[in-house]
Design a protein around this motif. Sequence first.
Motif, PDB file in Angstrom:
ATOM      1  N   LEU A 164      10.108  26.390   6.190  1.00 23.60           N
ATOM      2  CA  LEU A 164       8.889  25.887   5.557  1.00 23.60           C
ATOM      3  C   LEU A 164       8.212  26.998   4.743  1.00 23.60           C
ATOM      4  CD1 LEU A 164       7.264  23.245   5.415  1.00 23.60           C
ATOM      5  CD2 LEU A 164       5.921  24.070   7.344  1.00 23.60           C
ATOM      6  N   ALA A 165       8.160  28.198   5.293  1.00 25.02           N
ATOM      7  CA  ALA A 165       7.555  29.325   4.575  1.00 25.02           C
ATOM      8  C   ALA A 165       8.370  29.670   3.328  1.00 25.02           C
ATOM      9  CB  ALA A 165       7.440  30.539   5.490  1.00 25.02           C
ATOM     10  N   TYR A 166       9.694  29.723   3.471  1.00 26.56           N
ATOM     11  CA  TYR A 166      10.543  30.034   2.328  1.00 26.56           C
ATOM     12  C   TYR A 166      10.467  28.915   1.290  1.00 26.56           C
ATOM     13  CZ  TYR A 166      14.651  31.655  -0.279  1.00 26.56           C
ATOM     14  OH  TYR A 166      15.511  32.092  -1.267  1.00 26.56           O
ATOM     15  N   GLY A 167      10.390  27.680   1.751  1.00 19.46           N
ATOM     16  CA  GLY A 167      10.204  26.554   0.839  1.00 19.46           C
ATOM     17  C   GLY A 167       8.892  26.669   0.072  1.00 19.46           C
ATOM     18  N   GLY A 168       7.858  27.189   0.733  1.00 17.07           N
ATOM     19  CA  GLY A 168       6.584  27.429   0.060  1.00 17.07           C
ATOM     20  C   GLY A 168       6.715  28.481  -1.026  1.00 17.07           C
ATOM     21  N   LEU A 169       7.462  29.551  -0.730  1.00 19.84           N
ATOM     22  CA  LEU A 169       7.681  30.594  -1.737  1.00 19.84           C
ATOM     23  C   LEU A 169       8.463  30.031  -2.924  1.00 19.84           C
ATOM     24  CD1 LEU A 169       7.681  33.523  -2.796  1.00 19.84           C
ATOM     25  CD2 LEU A 169       9.764  33.895  -1.438  1.00 19.84           C
ATOM     26  N   LEU A 170       9.530  29.303  -2.638  1.00 19.91           N
ATOM     27  CA  LEU A 170      10.332  28.732  -3.726  1.00 19.91           C
ATOM     28  C   LEU A 170       9.503  27.778  -4.582  1.00 19.91           C
ATOM     29  CD1 LEU A 170      13.635  28.041  -1.745  1.00 19.91           C
ATOM     30  CD2 LEU A 170      13.253  29.854  -3.447  1.00 19.91           C
ATOM     31  N   THR A 171       8.656  26.984  -3.937  1.00 17.95           N
ATOM     32  CA  THR A 171       7.787  26.068  -4.672  1.00 17.95           C
ATOM     33  C   THR A 171       6.807  26.850  -5.531  1.00 17.95           C
ATOM     34  OG1 THR A 171       7.979  24.363  -2.975  1.00 17.95           O
ATOM     35  CG2 THR A 171       6.073  24.217  -4.425  1.00 17.95           C
ATOM     36  N   LYS A 201       8.646  39.691   8.993  1.00 18.79           N
ATOM     37  CA  LYS A 201       7.490  40.565   8.752  1.00 18.79           C
ATOM     38  C   LYS A 201       7.624  41.286   7.410  1.00 18.79           C
ATOM     39  CE  LYS A 201       6.257  41.220  13.553  1.00 18.79           C
ATOM     40  NZ  LYS A 201       6.202  42.105  14.701  1.00 18.79           N
ATOM     41  N   PHE A 202       8.842  41.672   7.077  1.00 21.96           N
ATOM     42  CA  PHE A 202       9.070  42.322   5.800  1.00 21.96           C
ATOM     43  C   PHE A 202       8.793  41.347   4.647  1.00 21.96           C
ATOM     44  CE2 PHE A 202      12.019  44.660   2.763  1.00 21.96           C
ATOM     45  CZ  PHE A 202      11.118  45.693   2.554  1.00 21.96           C
ATOM     46  N   ALA A 203       9.151  40.075   4.833  1.00 26.46           N
ATOM     47  CA  ALA A 203       8.858  39.047   3.820  1.00 26.46           C
ATOM     48  C   ALA A 203       7.349  38.914   3.633  1.00 26.46           C
ATOM     49  CB  ALA A 203       9.468  37.711   4.221  1.00 26.46           C
ATOM     50  N   LYS A 204       6.612  38.892   4.740  1.00 21.73           N
ATOM     51  CA  LYS A 204       5.148  38.793   4.652  1.00 21.73           C
ATOM     52  C   LYS A 204       4.565  40.007   3.922  1.00 21.73           C
ATOM     53  CE  LYS A 204       3.994  35.973   8.684  1.00 21.73           C
ATOM     54  NZ  LYS A 204       3.245  35.932   9.950  1.00 21.73           N
ATOM     55  N   PHE A 205       5.085  41.192   4.261  1.00 19.01           N
ATOM     56  CA  PHE A 205       4.600  42.414   3.611  1.00 19.01           C
ATOM     57  C   PHE A 205       4.905  42.366   2.109  1.00 19.01           C
ATOM     58  CE2 PHE A 205       5.299  46.833   2.208  1.00 19.01           C
ATOM     59  CZ  PHE A 205       4.025  47.335   2.432  1.00 19.01           C
ATOM     60  N   ALA A 206       6.106  41.919   1.764  1.00 22.70           N
ATOM     61  CA  ALA A 206       6.482  41.815   0.350  1.00 22.70           C
ATOM     62  C   ALA A 206       5.564  40.829  -0.377  1.00 22.70           C
ATOM     63  CB  ALA A 206       7.945  41.393   0.225  1.00 22.70           C
ATOM     64  N   LEU A 207       5.185  39.763   0.293  1.00 23.00           N
ATOM     65  CA  LEU A 207       4.276  38.788  -0.325  1.00 23.00           C
ATOM     66  C   LEU A 207       2.886  39.385  -0.527  1.00 23.00           C
ATOM     67  CD1 LEU A 207       5.421  35.555   1.529  1.00 23.00           C
ATOM     68  CD2 LEU A 207       5.652  36.039  -0.922  1.00 23.00           C
ATOM     69  N   SER A 267      -0.992  32.065   6.084  1.00 24.77           N
ATOM     70  CA  SER A 267      -0.564  33.028   7.105  1.00 24.77           C
ATOM     71  C   SER A 267       0.624  33.853   6.607  1.00 24.77           C
ATOM     72  CB  SER A 267      -0.223  32.316   8.416  1.00 24.77           C
ATOM     73  OG  SER A 267       1.034  31.669   8.339  1.00 24.77           O
ATOM     74  N   TYR A 268       1.355  33.319   5.629  1.00 24.26           N
ATOM     75  CA  TYR A 268       2.467  34.043   5.010  1.00 24.26           C
ATOM     76  C   TYR A 268       2.058  34.703   3.694  1.00 24.26           C
ATOM     77  CZ  TYR A 268       6.023  32.571   8.273  1.00 24.26           C
ATOM     78  OH  TYR A 268       6.772  32.407   9.405  1.00 24.26           O
ATOM     79  N   LYS A 269       0.777  34.661   3.400  1.00 22.90           N
ATOM     80  CA  LYS A 269       0.251  35.239   2.147  1.00 22.90           C
ATOM     81  C   LYS A 269       0.789  34.516   0.928  1.00 22.90           C
ATOM     82  CE  LYS A 269      -1.609  38.252   4.848  1.00 22.90           C
ATOM     83  NZ  LYS A 269      -2.368  37.592   5.848  1.00 22.90           N
ATOM     84  N   LEU A 270       1.072  33.225   1.088  1.00 21.70           N
ATOM     85  CA  LEU A 270       1.490  32.401  -0.029  1.00 21.70           C
ATOM     86  C   LEU A 270       0.262  31.703  -0.605  1.00 21.70           C
ATOM     87  CD1 LEU A 270       4.678  30.922   1.572  1.00 21.70           C
ATOM     88  CD2 LEU A 270       4.621  32.255  -0.526  1.00 21.70           C
ATOM     89  N   LYS A 285       2.287  42.416  -1.180  1.00 25.54           N
ATOM     90  CA  LYS A 285       2.462  43.311  -2.329  1.00 25.54           C
ATOM     91  C   LYS A 285       2.884  42.554  -3.597  1.00 25.54           C
ATOM     92  CE  LYS A 285       1.500  47.128  -0.276  1.00 25.54           C
ATOM     93  NZ  LYS A 285       0.309  47.846  -0.647  1.00 25.54           N
ATOM     94  N   GLU A 286       2.983  41.227  -3.477  1.00 24.65           N
ATOM     95  CA  GLU A 286       3.404  40.350  -4.582  1.00 24.65           C
ATOM     96  C   GLU A 286       4.780  40.728  -5.120  1.00 24.65           C
ATOM     97  OE1 GLU A 286       0.286  39.837  -7.483  1.00 24.65           O
ATOM     98  OE2 GLU A 286      -1.175  39.337  -5.931  1.00 24.65           O
ATOM     99  N   ASN A 287       5.630  41.219  -4.224  1.00 25.20           N
ATOM    100  CA  ASN A 287       7.018  41.531  -4.558  1.00 25.20           C
ATOM    101  C   ASN A 287       7.856  40.316  -4.140  1.00 25.20           C
ATOM    102  OD1 ASN A 287       9.633  42.466  -4.807  1.00 25.20           O
ATOM    103  ND2 ASN A 287       9.189  44.489  -3.939  1.00 25.20           N
ATOM    104  N   TYR A 288       7.859  39.302  -4.994  1.00 21.10           N
ATOM    105  CA  TYR A 288       8.458  38.019  -4.655  1.00 21.10           C
ATOM    106  C   TYR A 288       9.975  38.091  -4.519  1.00 21.10           C
ATOM    107  CZ  TYR A 288       3.770  36.555  -5.805  1.00 21.10           C
ATOM    108  OH  TYR A 288       2.412  36.445  -5.833  1.00 21.10           O
ATOM    109  N   SER A 289      10.625  38.940  -5.291  1.00 23.64           N
ATOM    110  CA  SER A 289      12.082  39.045  -5.170  1.00 23.64           C
ATOM    111  C   SER A 289      12.467  39.644  -3.814  1.00 23.64           C
ATOM    112  CB  SER A 289      12.683  39.839  -6.328  1.00 23.64           C
ATOM    113  OG  SER A 289      12.177  41.153  -6.335  1.00 23.64           O
TER     114      SER A 289
END
Length: 148
Positions: free
Chosen positions: A41-48, A8-14, A142-145, A16-20
């Motif tokens: 899969l979600a983290y792979g989407g962020l890395l991509t 959930k914190f990762a989703k919130f950071a996304l 759904s992950y704000k990616l 807020k566009e706080n990618y780090s």
Amino acid sequence: ENAEVWEKFAKFALIKENYSQADVSFKEALRIKGEDERLKLAYGGLLTQRGRYKEAGQLLQTIIDQELGHISCNLLLAIMFQMDGHMGLNRKHIAMAKRKKMRDLNLLPPKGKMVDPKQKVRDLTQEEIDSIFHDLAEFLLSYKLYPM
């Protein structure tokens, strides 16, 4: 030590566009939860999305190692390879996703069984192809990616 809180914190950071911070949160969630295909899969989407193709490829490969025909993972790999300029690998992973969808729709026999050469096998319709891309897009959103 709650992976759901980190997720959930990762989703919130996304949002807020706080990618780090999203990166750190996904890593922590995966450290706790381990082999969670959805988180990978979600983290792979962020890395991509961030252009970290080598890391994304390694992470997504762990999903493929478990399920070769994983539709969403193959499509995300196809997107990643397209963004990285590897069109041959892009086409390979799209074909793998389409083949899995065809098996799911019983358009191809189960893996390991031969197709009767006399039997005409139809390809996926455009609607069926669109649906597999839609499923991945819906998941990533759904992950704000990939904000639109």
